[in-house]
Design a protein around this motif. Structure first.
Motif, PDB file in Angstrom:
ATOM      1  N   ARG A   1       0.806  -1.224   0.013  1.00  0.00           N
ATOM      2  CA  ARG A   1      -0.381   0.207   0.017  1.00  0.00           C
ATOM      3  C   ARG A   1       0.813   1.262  -0.063  1.00  0.00           C
ATOM      4  O   ARG A   1       2.127   1.054   0.068  1.00  0.00           O
ATOM      5  N   ASP A   2       0.129   2.311  -0.121  1.00  0.00           N
ATOM      6  CA  ASP A   2       0.958   3.635  -0.303  1.00  0.00           C
ATOM      7  C   ASP A   2       1.807   4.010   0.702  1.00  0.00           C
ATOM      8  O   ASP A   2       2.889   4.474   0.614  1.00  0.00           O
ATOM      9  N   THR A   3       1.359   3.570   1.889  1.00  0.00           N
ATOM     10  CA  THR A   3       2.358   4.039   3.300  1.00  0.00           C
ATOM     11  C   THR A   3       2.686   2.551   3.297  1.00  0.00           C
ATOM     12  O   THR A   3       3.265   2.391   4.693  1.00  0.00           O
TER      13      THR A   3
ATOM     14  N   PRO B   1       1.916   3.611  -7.126  1.00  0.00           N
ATOM     15  CA  PRO B   1       0.526   2.772  -6.954  1.00  0.00           C
ATOM     16  C   PRO B   1       0.556   1.346  -7.251  1.00  0.00           C
ATOM     17  O   PRO B   1       0.384   0.821  -8.154  1.00  0.00           O
TER      18      PRO B   1
ATOM     19  N   ASN C   1       6.962   1.082  -0.456  1.00  0.00           N
ATOM     20  CA  ASN C   1       6.816   2.615  -0.690  1.00  0.00           C
ATOM     21  C   ASN C   1       7.614   3.481   0.335  1.00  0.00           C
ATOM     22  O   ASN C   1       8.243   4.210  -0.009  1.00  0.00           O
ATOM     23  N   SER C   2       7.476   3.108   1.775  1.00  0.00           N
ATOM     24  CA  SER C   2       8.218   3.797   2.633  1.00  0.00           C
ATOM     25  C   SER C   2       9.628   3.664   2.583  1.00  0.00           C
ATOM     26  O   SER C   2      10.373   4.654   2.583  1.00  0.00           O
TER      27      SER C   2
ATOM     28  N   GLU D   1       6.906  10.171  -4.444  1.00  0.00           N
ATOM     29  CA  GLU D   1       5.648   9.959  -4.415  1.00  0.00           C
ATOM     30  C   GLU D   1       5.368   8.556  -4.447  1.00  0.00           C
ATOM     31  O   GLU D   1       6.278   7.743  -4.701  1.00  0.00           O
ATOM     32  N   PRO D   2       4.569   8.199  -3.278  1.00  0.00           N
ATOM     33  CA  PRO D   2       4.418   6.494  -3.492  1.00  0.00           C
ATOM     34  C   PRO D   2       4.037   5.941  -4.818  1.00  0.00           C
ATOM     35  O   PRO D   2       3.363   6.691  -5.316  1.00  0.00           O
TER      36      PRO D   2
END
Lengths: 251, 276
Positions: free
Chosen positions: B121-123, B141, B127-128, B138-139
């Motif tokens: 997921r984005d967070t 998708p 991505n983190s 930006e994360p």
């Protein structure tokens, strides 16, 4: 064959790393996925959450009840099928095993709704337990049958020749031989029942929210370390049950 | 023995009939009826629901489900064959290696799917980590698309591919491999001309065993796919809940069930009942 080894290592990592990371981060003090420091905060929250506690209790009750019923019914069924084939019954059991869960779920929902018109009852714990028994029987038959295939029919014949009646031959000769297989089947039925979300969510009533249902709702809502903590606990619990079951199937 | 056997079979016959066969019959009858104004099931009898299966709107979802399941199945075979080969060649640790393949499979399906939400997921972790390392701002998708669903399906059903291929490989006559080598075949030639053809039954069984649950998948596309990557299972669920069109939902269910059964029958006709 070096490349093959590397490939296999990659596959094992693919299978295990996501779960291990999830478990590791359940001990992270931060709400975010950046490691801060070791903490048991999410476990504390998990154990003090009343809704989670109730759901876990419901799940345990449902799993325990459906396991006992499915194990007894499935074992008797396997024994009957071992004595003499019944194509349509074993065929139906096999079909229920490959039926997509969503179809089992909606057909049970349609059945219960239809039955409500004739008898006064509603969706609740009892419908969930019935649904779980229905899909667990095939798993039990699968495991117990595997055990029966290695059993020796001559032993029962000997018992009958020596004056035992059929019930005694079953109870005193064959059943004890099957015990490890039956235990393994019960553990399997328990985990399948405890884990089920798709069928349960369709046939559950207001008073029968289970742990997977709460877990699902939390997972949909967004990142929540408590879900990681529950996941880690389920992962370890299930792993232990299955290892025991494997051991039993081998003895 | 007759009486005892009848008594022993009675409860399972009861459960199978009442909680499996009768519910399926109800679905068959609903699929031939009409949706009521408030969502109930009413007369008259019709085959309209089956005709609607060919409506492009729903047809698209079914075609996409088939392609996504095919992609997941292909990946499972591509990953499963070398893995099974690796296990067979590791005589000493065979059962440990097999158990390690099965272990995640026996973990809660919900937990395994959540593990991928956690990563994607984005967070999420990937991505983190990428943002922390300064590679992206930006994360990406990663979650809620078809790729995520296919990854989830492969993750979920890979063990179904490894097991039948493994047992096929194990039954292989080692003398044939030696003969090929003695006659001057290079290892890759032996692989393509001897091992793979002899493994065809295992690969077919693996393919069917992975494809069937993928086609009927509900939880994976629901959690990893988001609204735009729904599959047949989600379409059925939707008809029975929000859309309240039980007759059409029943028709889709039976179409899916028919697909599953045709596949199984074809496989059993070809390779026998032991194939599964």
């Amino acid at each position: 064959m070096r490349p093959l080894t590397w490939f296999a290592v990659g596959i094992y990592a693919f299978l295990h790393v996501p779960l291990l990371i999830l478990c590791a981060f359940s001990f992270n003090s931060s709400r975010f996925t950046i490691w801060e420091e070791f903490s048991l905060e999410w476990y504390r929250q998990m154990f003090t959450d009343a809704q989670l506690g109730e759901a876990a209790l419901n799940s345990l009750l449902i799993a325990a009840a459906s396991t006992v019923l499915a194990t007894v019914i499935g074992t008797l069924c396997s024994y009957g099928l071992w004595k003499k084939q019944a194509k349509w019954l074993s065929g139906s059991l096999y079909l229920s095993l490959v039926t997509p869960e969503i179809i089992s779920g909606i057909s049970l929902l349609a059945f219960f709704q239809w039955a409500f018109r004739h008898w006064q009852f509603q969706l609740g714990m009892h419908t969930v337990i019935l649904a779980h028994v229905a899909f667990s029987i095939s798993y039990v038959v699968l495991v117990v049958m595997a055990r029966l295939r290695t059993a020796e029919p001559a032993l029962e014949e000997a018992a009958l020749d020596l004056g035992a009646n059929e019930w005694q031959a079953f109870w005193l000769v064959t059943l004890p031989m099957l015990r490890p297989g039956i235990m393994a089947a019960a553990l399997l039925a328990f985990t399948v029942s405890f884990d089920d979300y798709v069928i349960t969510s369709l046939v559950a009533g207001v008073d029968s929210e289970t742990l997977p249902m709460v877990l699902y709702a939390m997972a949909r809502r967004g990142a929540n370390p408590v879900v990681s903590a529950i996941s880690a606990l389920i992962f370890v619990g299930f792993g232990a049950l299955i290892l025991i079951s494997e051991r039993l199937q081998k003895t | 023995m007759k009486h005892l056997r009848a008594m022993f079979l009675a409860p399972s016959v009861f459960f199978t009939v009442v909680l499996f066969l009768i519910p399926l019959t109800i679905i068959v009858s609903y699929s031939l009826r009409t949706r009521g104004v408030y969502g109930g099931v009413v007369d008259p009898w019709t085959i309209e629901n089956y005709a609607r299966l060919f409506d492009p709107l729903y047809g698209m979802i079914m075609v996409r489900s088939v392609f996504m399941s095919l992609a997941a199945t292909a990946l499972c075979l591509l990953a499963g064959f070398p893995t099974a080969l690796f296990i067979v060649r590791n005589e000493k640790h065979k059962s440990l290696l097999l158990n390690l393949i099965m272990l995640p499979f026996w973990t809660s399906f919900l937990v395994r799917t959540y593990a991928w939400m956690f990563l994607l997921r984005d967070t999420g972790l990937i991505n983190s980590a990428l943002i922390a390392m300064g590679i992206i701002k930006e994360p990406l998708p990663l979650l809620y698309n078809e790729t995520a669903v296919i990854v989830g399906l492969v993750y979920g059903y890979l063990p179904f591919a490894v097991l039948p291929i493994f047992s096929n490989l194990e039954r292989l006559d080692k003398a044939l491999l030696e003969a090929a080598a003695d006659l001057g075949a290079k290892p890759w030639e032996t692989m393509f001309h001897v091992v793979l053809p002899l493994c065809a039954p295992g690969l077919r069984a693996a393919g069917v065993l992975v494809f069937i649950p993928c086609l009927g998948a509900y939880l994976t596309p629901d959690l990893l796919g988001g609204g735009k990557s729904i599959m047949i299972g989600n379409l059925i669920q939707n008809q029975f809940t929000t859309a309240r069109d039980w007759p059409f939902g029943s028709a889709i269910s039976l179409a899916l069930m028919a697909g599953v059964m045709v596949l199984l029958i074809v496989l059993i006709r070809r390779d026998g009942e032991e194939a599964l």
